[in-house]
Design a protein around this motif. Sequence first.
Motif, short mmCIF file in Angstrom:
data_model
loop_
_atom_site.label_atom_id
_atom_site.label_comp_id
_atom_site.label_asym_id
_atom_site.label_seq_id
_atom_site.Cartn_x
_atom_site.Cartn_y
_atom_site.Cartn_z
N ARG A 101 41.78 41.46 54.61
CA ARG A 101 41.70 42.68 54.20
C ARG A 101 42.41 43.75 54.89
NH1 ARG A 101 37.01 39.93 53.65
NH2 ARG A 101 36.17 40.79 55.51
N ALA A 134 34.96 33.99 44.82
CA ALA A 134 35.13 35.39 44.25
C ALA A 134 36.20 36.47 45.24
CB ALA A 134 33.59 36.12 44.33
N PRO A 135 36.18 36.22 46.38
CA PRO A 135 37.18 36.78 47.18
C PRO A 135 38.57 36.80 46.90
CG PRO A 135 35.50 36.30 48.77
CD PRO A 135 35.22 35.49 47.42
N ARG A 137 39.50 35.49 43.57
CA ARG A 137 39.82 36.07 42.33
C ARG A 137 40.02 37.44 42.48
NH1 ARG A 137 36.42 32.32 38.01
NH2 ARG A 137 37.05 34.15 36.91
N ARG A 138 39.19 38.16 43.31
CA ARG A 138 39.63 39.88 43.50
C ARG A 138 41.00 39.99 44.01
NH1 ARG A 138 34.23 39.64 45.50
NH2 ARG A 138 34.81 39.68 47.46
N ARG A 142 43.95 41.98 42.17
CA ARG A 142 44.38 43.17 42.83
C ARG A 142 45.95 43.17 42.82
NH1 ARG A 142 45.18 43.78 48.56
NH2 ARG A 142 45.20 45.86 49.37
N ARG A 201 46.07 49.07 42.53
CA ARG A 201 45.91 48.69 41.23
C ARG A 201 47.28 48.18 40.52
NH1 ARG A 201 42.08 52.93 42.21
NH2 ARG A 201 39.91 52.39 42.53
#
Length: 205
Positions: A101, A134-135, A137-138, A142, A201
């Motif tokens: 991140r 989930a991370p 997939r995010r 993104r 985005r």
Amino acid sequence: MPHRGASVTLEPLGIRHAEELWEATQGAGESWAYLGYGPFADFAAFRKFLGGFATTHDPIAWAVRPHLSGRALGWLTLMEIQPANAAIELGHIWFSPRMQRTRAATEAMFLLMRHAMDDLGYRRLVWKCNALNAPSRRAAARLGFTYEGEHRAHLVVKGRRRDTAWFSILDEEWPARRDAIAAWLAEENFDHRGTARSSLRAAPG
């Protein structure tokens, strides 16, 4: 070949990275949950793994060296390389928790995405992951990958059934994705503390 960005450099992975990367793995037990390897019992086991992983031609691996730390803190690869179909995958991504991140993490992925699509001329760039991850997939969303669906019971990883979620970017979608990520990575998007002024985005397909 190496790829140098504003905040990170990708270096062809080699056994020379073993000590730095072993240090980066310490205390990162949860980061191996969805990978087919790791965690490693000791440095000897890790070095043996790295020696084999670094010499394969598919996947092709790069070590990730953020400029702020000057230390190798992860790796990522291009894999499932299909020149006849002009398809390639970004995968085997492992980043130390210290790097996750961060701007460097995003730029590391972007450098290989750009290499695959602009330098090598592939028309389909794939991202796939455990459907429970989930991370990951995010991260795919993104970066502007389009969700394609799931392959049920696709693999067995560490003795457990894996359903695989698939994502892709196509060549006609890539310019908008590339521009969105490049704009987010631009110096003017970060304040003096290194915090992004806007979120990433990617433009929808």
